[in-house]
Motif scaffolding. Sequence first.
Motif, PDB file in Angstrom:
ATOM      1  N   GLU A 102       0.336   2.404  -2.437  1.00  0.00           N
ATOM      2  CA  GLU A 102       0.153   0.949  -2.356  1.00  0.00           C
ATOM      3  C   GLU A 102       0.683   0.273  -3.609  1.00  0.00           C
ATOM      4  O   GLU A 102       0.477   0.749  -4.721  1.00  0.00           O
ATOM      5  N   ARG A 137       3.499   0.641   0.526  1.00  0.00           N
ATOM      6  CA  ARG A 137       2.844  -0.358   1.366  1.00  0.00           C
ATOM      7  C   ARG A 137       2.030  -1.324   0.500  1.00  0.00           C
ATOM      8  O   ARG A 137       1.701  -1.032  -0.645  1.00  0.00           O
ATOM      9  N   GLU A 172      -1.063  -5.086   6.880  1.00  0.00           N
ATOM     10  CA  GLU A 172      -0.305  -4.078   6.140  1.00  0.00           C
ATOM     11  C   GLU A 172       1.174  -4.463   6.125  1.00  0.00           C
ATOM     12  O   GLU A 172       1.719  -4.877   7.140  1.00  0.00           O
TER      13      GLU A 172
END
Length: 187
Positions: A102, A137, A172
Amino acid sequence: MPQPEIVFPTDRLTVRQWHPADRDRAFDLYSRWEVAQWLGSTPRAFEKPEEAAAFIERCRQRGAADPRFGAWALERLDTGVVAGTVLLLPMTDAEGATDVVEVGWHLHPDSWGHGFATEAARGALAKGFADGLAEVRAVVRPDNQRSAAVCRRLGMVDTGVTERWYGMPLTEFRMTRAAWEAAAGER
């Protein structure tokens, strides 16, 4: 292998390790509800400066095992003030640790609206892809329009709402190394 104090530069920021001397600024940042409301599965603003000291220590330890990852301070070159945090970290889900990475950012309100989040996240993405990541992400609460806009400015693809991360519905976004490299000429 410990991470270097300076992780990477951008045009207007030095992305570096958090220092114990940053405690007051970290407390000022994370004690604000307008920042804290977007963080974690149960948002909570810091109430005591000691929480900021513990946060800084956690940030300094993140990525200690793997220097590709961390949660770093964003120091403004024009003022020397810490604007916030950028992170590049593996995510966990209900099953535990994953290999999904992330990118995220938390900025002090006095640094909102200047493009620092996009600039720092762009630098973190560049670092991650240079370090061999195939994909990164970002997850944001569906009503966090400011962070969703950062994801779009980065060229990240909205893959929809998922409940996989942090036990709640999150939008997302995804960026692959191939898409990053393809867009390099546009940056």
